[in-house]
Write a protein that holds these residues in place. Structure first.
Motif, short mmCIF file in Angstrom:
data_model
loop_
_atom_site.label_atom_id
_atom_site.label_comp_id
_atom_site.label_asym_id
_atom_site.label_seq_id
_atom_site.Cartn_x
_atom_site.Cartn_y
_atom_site.Cartn_z
N VAL A 167 42.02 45.33 31.33
CA VAL A 167 41.17 44.99 32.48
C VAL A 167 41.89 44.02 33.42
O VAL A 167 41.83 44.14 34.65
N VAL A 168 42.62 43.08 32.83
CA VAL A 168 43.35 42.10 33.65
C VAL A 168 44.38 42.81 34.53
O VAL A 168 44.54 42.51 35.71
N GLU A 169 45.08 43.77 33.93
CA GLU A 169 46.07 44.54 34.71
C GLU A 169 45.40 45.29 35.87
O GLU A 169 45.89 45.31 37.00
N ASP A 170 44.26 45.92 35.56
CA ASP A 170 43.54 46.66 36.60
C ASP A 170 43.08 45.72 37.72
O ASP A 170 43.17 46.04 38.92
N LEU A 171 42.60 44.54 37.29
CA LEU A 171 42.14 43.57 38.29
C LEU A 171 43.30 43.09 39.17
O LEU A 171 43.15 42.88 40.38
N ALA A 172 44.49 42.94 38.55
CA ALA A 172 45.67 42.52 39.33
C ALA A 172 46.03 43.59 40.36
O ALA A 172 46.41 43.29 41.51
N ALA A 196 36.54 37.69 37.92
CA ALA A 196 36.55 38.67 36.83
C ALA A 196 37.78 38.46 35.96
O ALA A 196 37.72 38.59 34.72
N ARG A 197 38.94 38.12 36.63
CA ARG A 197 40.16 37.90 35.85
C ARG A 197 40.01 36.70 34.92
O ARG A 197 40.50 36.69 33.80
N THR A 198 39.31 35.69 35.44
CA THR A 198 39.10 34.49 34.61
C THR A 198 38.26 34.83 33.38
O THR A 198 38.53 34.34 32.27
N ALA A 199 37.29 35.70 33.61
CA ALA A 199 36.37 36.02 32.52
C ALA A 199 36.94 37.06 31.56
O ALA A 199 36.53 37.15 30.40
#
Lengths: 123, 553
Positions: free
Chosen positions: B222-227, B212-215
């Motif tokens: 969203v990247v922060e949430d995924l981290a 998901a982070r790649t996409a």
């Protein structure tokens, strides 16, 4: 019947008579022979027994224990022990108390008295 | 007097003097004299027989007395009306550690621990009334603390109750250890199962998060949430890894490890884990100390134990790490569920912190059990230690008292050349004839030590606590040669007992015994330097040598 040291018979009155030879020794082997002979002659009946012990020079303890026990009582209704004199009678009575035979037993120094007592018990 | 009568009298005298086999030949022609000789011969024979019977009866009586005293059961007869002790066997005397004279006349009910006395009295009264013949499992007190199963029967004349006690203390201890082990095994299986499933789920979460982070657009919210999700999942993965370690399902790479070296290598890192105000001491003895274990896991065990010790001393105190070799003999191994006879490497971490109550001690290895505040650990540290040590065929023991600090002992089977050196000393175990007073509150150990010391010639009086020992020794005429005492005991500790007895000049020497390590107990200020000390567990040989050494002028 000679048993080597003693002679046994069943007399006309039905008394099993054991007569020890002079200077004889009553050991357990002889006592066993006498018991077996009594069983054969009595043929399942209980008979009075007269033991003439006047010739006994020694009677081993093992033999004394055997003849005072239940094995004799199976065939003997009562037993008269004939001894030589008053001293022998005292001694005989003493040992009767010690060995406590399993059948009525009395010591006599007179043969007729002994037979009379045996027959009185048989009647 | 005729010659013949003289012979009779001679025979009579021989019989009267007790001569065995006294006989004479009835040679006399006098019938009465001959009859007397025959009669005396028979009398002598009867007496010989009676003497033989009496000797046989005496032998039987002696055998029965020996059997009564030597049987492993604790035998005791009490008066059926007063319940006072009228007879005890040696096993009973040894087990309760009270002199026989002091036991006789004593109320048997008072021999049991207080909580059992009412039950014991009721049961014995029932037995006296002929209403029952079994008694519930009870615990003998006084110098006891011995768990016993008991049967009791009324004598034929109904004046006495015969009590037969079987000491089941060791069985109960092993049962307790087995129950604990089974509980830990069940919890471990549960934890391991959960951890495996969680690992699969976490793998999905971590992989999907990565995709998901790649996409996701670079720099987006969203990247922060995924981290954040990824970090949480990694923390969860670390937890499951610990659970797997506890349940002994972690993938390991066991190899031969020299524990002394590992401890030395880890020391610097450990110092960074604790405050400077905490004194850390490392002692390595008896090397080489080789074991087979995954070295990273052993390091983890050491770290976990030191972290716990750090938290226990709460910013100020002392921590001691010791590595040494111990040898378990068969007797000791029989008391520990997981121990086998042979050489072990002992890795001990001691602290002088707050210590733990028995209740807490019973739970410390359970996963997620913690006494720490929220945010200071999840309660998996000791669980991991437990699992790791078990996976390496070792075991871990906690020794602690509230306010007295804690020693955690890790035992790992020793391997390699060093393992062949199983005894510190050569030659037979030494004994002696000196008077010893033993004070040890653990009943089975007290009995074992007493037996060993008595068997090697010492005169031993044993006590369950310091107060009783103080009273007894003070009342004696002569001072005792050696006081052997446990250090940490309720009411009066061993050092206080020894100090009081020394002041009264009632003891010549002292040997301290403790589950804490010698260095630890001295450093913590409990005992002075140059103290004769024996660390538990010990082999019987080590006990005897320590006693001999302590007795040396």
């Amino acid at each position: 019947m000679e048993l080597g040291g003693a002679r046994v018979t069943l007399d006309a009155k039905g008394i099993f008579v054991v007569t020890h030879a002079p200077q004889s020794v009553l050991d357990v082997e002889l006592a066993r022979k006498i018991l077996d002979a009594h069983a054969r002659l009595a043929a399942g009946r209980r008979t009075p027994v007269l033991v003439d012990a006047r010739g006994v020079r020694r009677a081993d303890r093992e033999a004394r224990v055997l003849v005072a026990g239940q094995e004799v009582a199976v065939n003997a209704s009562r037993l008269a022990l004939l001894v030589g004199g008053s001293v022998s009678a005292v001694i005989g009575n003493f040992f009767l108390r010690v060995s406590r035979p399993a059948y009525p037993t009395r010591v006599f120094s007179d043969l007729d008295e002994a037979r009379a007592w045996l027959l009185a018990g048989a009647s | 007097m005729s010659i013949e009568l003289g012979e009779v009298l001679d025979l009579l005298m021989r019989i009267g003097s007790g001569e065995e086999g006294a006989r004479a030949e009835p040679r006399s022609q006098d019938e009465d004299v001959a009859a007397l000789v025959v009669g005396l011969n028979m009398l002598s024979e009867e007496l010989d027989h009676a003497r033989g019977m009496r000797a046989e009866a005496e032998r039987s009586l002696t055998d029965a007395r020996e059997a009564y005293d030597l049987t492993p059961a604790l035998l005791c007869s009490v008066d059926a009306r007063t319940l006072r002790i009228v007879r005890v066997n040696d096993t009973f005397v040894r087990a309760v550690g009270v002199e026989r004279d002091a036991l006789l006349g004593r109320d048997i009910v008072s021999m049991f621990v207080e909580r059992d006395r009412a039950v014991a009295e009721r049961a014995l009264r029932d037995v006296a009334a002929g209403a029952r013949d079994t008694i519930p499992e009870l615990t003998l007190d006084r110098r006891g603390g011995i768990q016993v199963t008991t049967t009791a029967s009324l004598s034929d004349d109904q004046t006495r109750i015969r009590i037969v006690c079987s000491d089941v203390t060791r069985e109960r201890q092993l049962e307790s250890q087995l129950l604990q082990a089974q509980k830990m095994q069940a919890v471990g299986r549960l934890a391991g199962g959960i951890a495996h499933d969680f690992n699969n789920l976490l793998a999905v979460i971590l992989t999907s998060t990565s995709f998901a982070r790649t996409a996701a657009p670079h720099g987006s919210r969203v990247v922060e949430d995924l981290a954040t999700i990824e970090q949480a999942a990694q923390r969860a993965a670390a937890l499951t890894s610990q659970l797997l370690a506890f349940s002994r399902q972690q993938v390991i790479r066991p190899q031969q490890v020299e524990v002394g070296l590992l401890v030395r290598d880890t020391e610097r890192m450990l110092r960074r884990l604790i405050d400077e105000s905490i004194e850390l001491t490392v002692v390595v003895r008896d090397g080489p100390l080789s074991v087979v274990i995954d070295p990273s896991q052993l390091t983890q065990v050491l770290i976990n134990l030191v972290v716990n010790a750090r938290d226990a001393v709460d910013g100020r105190g002392r921590i001691l790490i010791e590595a040494s070799r111990v040898v378990h003999d068969e007797t000791y191994a029989a008391t520990q569920l997981h121990a086998t006879p042979g050489p072990y490497v002992l890795l001990a971490v001691s602290d002088d912190g707050v210590g733990m109550s028995p209740d807490v001690l019973g739970q410390i290895f359970e996963p997620f059990f913690t006494t720490k505040d929220a945010g200071h650990g999840v309660g998996l540290g000791l669980s991991v230690c437990y699992g790791v040590v078990q996976q390496a065929s070792g075991y871990i023991v906690a020794c602690s008292e509230p306010g007295e600090g804690t020693t955690m002992k890790v035992y790992l089977p020793q391997v390699g050349e060093a393992a062949a050196i199983v005894a510190d000393e050569a030659g037979p175990s030494p004994g002696g004839h000196e008077s010893l007073v033993l004070v040890e509150d653990e009943p089975s150990l007290r009995r074992l030590m007493t037996r060993v010391l008595e068997d090697t010639g010492y005169h031993v009086v044993a006590f369950a606590n310091g107060a009783e020992a103080l009273e007894h020794v003070t009342a004696q005429d002569a001072p005792v040669d050696l006081l052997i005492t446990d250090v940490v005991m309720p009411q009066m500790d061993g050092h206080e007992l020894a100090t009081q007895l020394r002041e009264r000049e009632r003891i010549r020497a002292v040997l301290y015994v403790s589950g804490y390590t010698s260095t630890g107990i001295v450093r913590h200020g409990v005992l002075p330097e140059d103290t004769a000390f024996l660390s538990k567990p010990f082999t019987l040989d080590q006990l005897l040598r320590a006693v001999r050494e302590a007795l040396r002028p």
